[in-house]
Motif scaffolding. Sequence first.
Motif, PDB file in Angstrom:
ATOM      1  N   ALA A 133     -50.719 -56.676  12.906  1.00 23.63           N
ATOM      2  CA  ALA A 133     -52.081 -56.807  13.431  1.00 23.63           C
ATOM      3  C   ALA A 133     -52.602 -55.433  13.819  1.00 23.63           C
ATOM      4  O   ALA A 133     -51.829 -54.548  14.216  1.00 23.63           O
ATOM      5  CB  ALA A 133     -52.112 -57.734  14.644  1.00 23.63           C
ATOM      6  N   ALA A 134     -53.921 -55.245  13.697  1.00 26.85           N
ATOM      7  CA  ALA A 134     -54.600 -54.036  14.159  1.00 26.85           C
ATOM      8  C   ALA A 134     -55.645 -54.460  15.185  1.00 26.85           C
ATOM      9  O   ALA A 134     -56.492 -55.310  14.888  1.00 26.85           O
ATOM     10  CB  ALA A 134     -55.250 -53.302  12.990  1.00 26.85           C
ATOM     11  N   VAL A 193     -48.042 -48.541  17.118  1.00 27.16           N
ATOM     12  CA  VAL A 193     -48.555 -47.207  16.802  1.00 27.16           C
ATOM     13  C   VAL A 193     -50.036 -47.156  17.170  1.00 27.16           C
ATOM     14  O   VAL A 193     -50.820 -48.007  16.745  1.00 27.16           O
ATOM     15  CB  VAL A 193     -48.383 -46.879  15.307  1.00 27.16           C
ATOM     16  CG1 VAL A 193     -49.001 -45.509  14.989  1.00 27.16           C
ATOM     17  CG2 VAL A 193     -46.917 -46.883  14.908  1.00 27.16           C
ATOM     18  N   GLY A 194     -50.424 -46.163  17.980  1.00 30.64           N
ATOM     19  CA  GLY A 194     -51.826 -46.026  18.344  1.00 30.64           C
ATOM     20  C   GLY A 194     -52.018 -45.380  19.690  1.00 30.64           C
ATOM     21  O   GLY A 194     -51.088 -44.812  20.265  1.00 30.64           O
ATOM     22  N   HIS A 223     -51.835 -50.466  16.228  1.00 39.44           N
ATOM     23  CA  HIS A 223     -51.245 -51.281  15.168  1.00 39.44           C
ATOM     24  C   HIS A 223     -49.894 -51.819  15.621  1.00 39.44           C
ATOM     25  O   HIS A 223     -49.063 -51.090  16.160  1.00 39.44           O
ATOM     26  CB  HIS A 223     -51.093 -50.444  13.895  1.00 39.44           C
ATOM     27  CG  HIS A 223     -52.393 -49.898  13.404  1.00 39.44           C
ATOM     28  ND1 HIS A 223     -53.089 -50.458  12.368  1.00 39.44           N
ATOM     29  CD2 HIS A 223     -53.147 -48.846  13.847  1.00 39.44           C
ATOM     30  CE1 HIS A 223     -54.213 -49.786  12.175  1.00 39.44           C
ATOM     31  NE2 HIS A 223     -54.266 -48.800  13.056  1.00 39.44           N
ATOM     32  N   ILE A 224     -49.692 -53.118  15.396  1.00 36.45           N
ATOM     33  CA  ILE A 224     -48.467 -53.800  15.811  1.00 36.45           C
ATOM     34  C   ILE A 224     -47.743 -54.298  14.569  1.00 36.45           C
ATOM     35  O   ILE A 224     -48.364 -54.902  13.675  1.00 36.45           O
ATOM     36  CB  ILE A 224     -48.759 -55.035  16.696  1.00 36.45           C
ATOM     37  CG1 ILE A 224     -49.826 -54.742  17.744  1.00 36.45           C
ATOM     38  CG2 ILE A 224     -47.476 -55.570  17.323  1.00 36.45           C
ATOM     39  CD1 ILE A 224     -50.388 -55.994  18.385  1.00 36.45           C
ATOM     40  N   CYS A 225     -46.446 -54.071  14.512  1.00 40.92           N
ATOM     41  CA  CYS A 225     -45.639 -54.606  13.416  1.00 40.92           C
ATOM     42  C   CYS A 225     -44.363 -55.207  13.998  1.00 40.92           C
ATOM     43  O   CYS A 225     -43.609 -54.530  14.700  1.00 40.92           O
ATOM     44  CB  CYS A 225     -45.301 -53.507  12.414  1.00 40.92           C
ATOM     45  SG  CYS A 225     -44.562 -54.128  10.881  1.00 40.92           S
ATOM     46  N   LEU A 226     -44.159 -56.474  13.753  1.00 45.32           N
ATOM     47  CA  LEU A 226     -42.949 -57.178  14.174  1.00 45.32           C
ATOM     48  C   LEU A 226     -42.117 -57.479  12.932  1.00 45.32           C
ATOM     49  O   LEU A 226     -42.654 -57.978  11.929  1.00 45.32           O
ATOM     50  CB  LEU A 226     -43.284 -58.497  14.883  1.00 45.32           C
ATOM     51  CG  LEU A 226     -43.848 -58.425  16.301  1.00 45.32           C
ATOM     52  CD1 LEU A 226     -45.289 -57.959  16.290  1.00 45.32           C
ATOM     53  CD2 LEU A 226     -43.759 -59.785  16.976  1.00 45.32           C
ATOM     54  N   LEU A 227     -40.831 -57.182  12.982  1.00 45.40           N
ATOM     55  CA  LEU A 227     -39.946 -57.411  11.851  1.00 45.40           C
ATOM     56  C   LEU A 227     -38.753 -58.254  12.259  1.00 45.40           C
ATOM     57  O   LEU A 227     -38.216 -58.097  13.356  1.00 45.40           O
ATOM     58  CB  LEU A 227     -39.430 -56.079  11.293  1.00 45.40           C
ATOM     59  CG  LEU A 227     -40.456 -55.067  10.773  1.00 45.40           C
ATOM     60  CD1 LEU A 227     -39.740 -53.821  10.277  1.00 45.40           C
ATOM     61  CD2 LEU A 227     -41.286 -55.667   9.656  1.00 45.40           C
ATOM     62  N   MET A 228     -38.353 -59.140  11.337  1.00 49.98           N
ATOM     63  CA  MET A 228     -37.165 -59.970  11.513  1.00 49.98           C
ATOM     64  C   MET A 228     -36.397 -60.023  10.205  1.00 49.98           C
ATOM     65  O   MET A 228     -36.999 -59.862   9.143  1.00 49.98           O
ATOM     66  CB  MET A 228     -37.570 -61.404  11.906  1.00 49.98           C
ATOM     67  CG  MET A 228     -38.205 -61.550  13.266  1.00 49.98           C
ATOM     68  SD  MET A 228     -39.295 -63.008  13.381  1.00 49.98           S
ATOM     69  CE  MET A 228     -40.866 -62.289  12.857  1.00 49.98           C
ATOM     70  N   PRO A 229     -35.091 -60.248  10.246  1.00 42.58           N
ATOM     71  CA  PRO A 229     -34.358 -60.428   8.987  1.00 42.58           C
ATOM     72  C   PRO A 229     -34.974 -61.563   8.175  1.00 42.58           C
ATOM     73  O   PRO A 229     -35.287 -62.632   8.719  1.00 42.58           O
ATOM     74  CB  PRO A 229     -32.942 -60.776   9.448  1.00 42.58           C
ATOM     75  CG  PRO A 229     -32.837 -60.193  10.818  1.00 42.58           C
ATOM     76  CD  PRO A 229     -34.200 -60.334  11.420  1.00 42.58           C
ATOM     77  N   GLY A 230     -35.163 -61.336   6.884  1.00 43.14           N
ATOM     78  CA  GLY A 230     -35.761 -62.345   6.019  1.00 43.14           C
ATOM     79  C   GLY A 230     -34.727 -63.022   5.140  1.00 43.14           C
ATOM     80  O   GLY A 230     -33.591 -63.242   5.555  1.00 43.14           O
ATOM     81  N   VAL A 231     -35.132 -63.345   3.925  1.00 45.31           N
ATOM     82  CA  VAL A 231     -34.246 -64.024   2.981  1.00 45.31           C
ATOM     83  C   VAL A 231     -34.237 -63.248   1.665  1.00 45.31           C
ATOM     84  O   VAL A 231     -35.190 -62.533   1.338  1.00 45.31           O
ATOM     85  CB  VAL A 231     -34.700 -65.482   2.709  1.00 45.31           C
ATOM     86  CG1 VAL A 231     -34.414 -66.370   3.889  1.00 45.31           C
ATOM     87  CG2 VAL A 231     -36.192 -65.522   2.352  1.00 45.31           C
ATOM     88  N   SER A 232     -33.155 -63.391   0.918  1.00 46.55           N
ATOM     89  CA  SER A 232     -33.059 -62.729  -0.380  1.00 46.55           C
ATOM     90  C   SER A 232     -33.632 -63.636  -1.462  1.00 46.55           C
ATOM     91  O   SER A 232     -33.914 -64.822  -1.235  1.00 46.55           O
ATOM     92  CB  SER A 232     -31.597 -62.409  -0.701  1.00 46.55           C
ATOM     93  OG  SER A 232     -30.920 -63.578  -1.145  1.00 46.55           O
ATOM     94  N   PRO A 250     -53.306 -45.854   8.493  1.00 47.06           N
ATOM     95  CA  PRO A 250     -52.476 -46.413   9.564  1.00 47.06           C
ATOM     96  C   PRO A 250     -51.657 -47.640   9.179  1.00 47.06           C
ATOM     97  O   PRO A 250     -50.480 -47.733   9.524  1.00 47.06           O
ATOM     98  CB  PRO A 250     -53.501 -46.747  10.654  1.00 47.06           C
ATOM     99  CG  PRO A 250     -54.610 -45.780  10.431  1.00 47.06           C
ATOM    100  CD  PRO A 250     -54.693 -45.615   8.937  1.00 47.06           C
ATOM    101  N   GLU A 251     -52.254 -48.558   8.447  1.00 47.14           N
ATOM    102  CA  GLU A 251     -51.519 -49.772   8.074  1.00 47.14           C
ATOM    103  C   GLU A 251     -50.308 -49.427   7.214  1.00 47.14           C
ATOM    104  O   GLU A 251     -49.198 -49.929   7.440  1.00 47.14           O
ATOM    105  CB  GLU A 251     -52.443 -50.744   7.340  1.00 47.14           C
ATOM    106  CG  GLU A 251     -51.778 -52.075   7.020  1.00 47.14           C
ATOM    107  CD  GLU A 251     -52.747 -53.071   6.413  1.00 47.14           C
ATOM    108  OE1 GLU A 251     -52.294 -54.139   5.957  1.00 47.14           O
ATOM    109  OE2 GLU A 251     -53.971 -52.785   6.378  1.00 47.14           O
ATOM    110  N   ASP A 252     -50.500 -48.561   6.214  1.00 45.17           N
ATOM    111  CA  ASP A 252     -49.378 -48.141   5.363  1.00 45.17           C
ATOM    112  C   ASP A 252     -48.336 -47.385   6.180  1.00 45.17           C
ATOM    113  O   ASP A 252     -47.128 -47.580   6.005  1.00 45.17           O
ATOM    114  CB  ASP A 252     -49.879 -47.243   4.234  1.00 45.17           C
ATOM    115  CG  ASP A 252     -50.749 -47.987   3.225  1.00 45.17           C
ATOM    116  OD1 ASP A 252     -50.728 -49.239   3.250  1.00 45.17           O
ATOM    117  OD2 ASP A 252     -51.432 -47.326   2.436  1.00 45.17           O
TER     118      ASP A 252
END
Length: 417
Positions: free
Chosen positions: A302-303, A403-404, A238-247, A134-136
């Motif tokens: 987080a799970a 997801v879950g 399972h929770i995944c939050l995404l934001m633009p990062g840095v190069s 699940p995490e992957d």
Amino acid sequence: MVQKTRLENGIRVLSQHCPNTHVVSVGIWIDSGSRDELPSMEGITHFLEHMFFKGTERRTTRDIAVELDILGGMSNAFTTKENLCFYGKVLDKNLPRLMDIFCDILLHARMDERELEKERFVILQEISMVEDTPEDYVHTVACEKFWKGHPLGHPICGYRETVQRFRREDILKFKDQIIHPEQVVVSAAGSVRHDELVEMVNDGLGRLRANGRGRPPRTSPEPVVFRDYIRKDLEQTHICLLMPGVSLHDEERFAVYILNIVLGNSMSSRLFQEVREKRGLAYNIYSFLHCCEDTGVFGVYAAVAPEKLAECFKVIWNEMEELIAGGVSETEISGAKDCAVGGMYLNLDSTDALMNRIARNEFLYGHEVAPDEIEKKIYGVSSENLGKWFARVFPDRVSILVVGPSDKQQVDLVMKV
């Protein structure tokens, strides 16, 4: 000190001698990864990585495995979004034998049809393994949605339909395209003499010539803001939050390194302490930062128990809001800086890590980046640096994937934030 030699055909050889050790780590790096694959060819770099070890004109698949084991060290290969590498760590006296094997598989891999079919099945099982973890799975799907329509969003293993479609001629054509001398770096660290390493590489790869144009020019993705829920019969949500990062060229990356440690990438971080230690809402909770040469992604994972989804998400969101509203104390920043610098120097005690660092610096910057230079940048980060950067991505540019098996009421509370 890193020594560098460019062979007549363009291959770069870099090494760093380390006293008081009898081992050496070496890698042959190709400046091409999954992000450089054309549409309908997703996963071919990873497929090629597998096929390199499946026999040459001089060695069978078993011969390669036996010879590598006899050397008494370790060897492996990996594909990333931006690189392909096979590497090993052996006693210094065994380096010539290891380099002979590596040069042989790079230049003379047979790509036998029977081996190709066996490896196709193996890779399909690898894809299934990701889907069953699940995490992957969450990270893979989130990345696809975040960089939708761009090769950076594609899984490194590719898709079932593309892996099933690859033929021997596809693999050989792709190999000729990316094994371009100008895109090859050989890096080594440990008990190694630079002149001897150059001689080994020149003997093994000095006759390599470009058969193709190399990888195509890279384009930068435009992150997509999304909110999505995938119902899946799992024990946890399972929770995944995404934001633009840095190069890896962004000067703000040092501030984001520190922000990552403060928020969730250490045991004393805000998320670990609040979500796990204080409230006991999750076993697995962390923030992460993945940087590429021209872009990046910053996020939180987080799970949790399905019935605790909304509660856990609220705590995560509140902690991120507090980063902007309340800032970061000097005590927190100072501790995070010490953590980052200490980790960097401890890592430099590993010949594997040094070998990796040498190659990546060459690809990214074209020269060695001294650790004390990075240390200076890290200790130059201020609370204002952290707050200004984070305010640009939170909350307006946050994407959310859940997801879950959590019920609609729990999910709705998350998506309405």
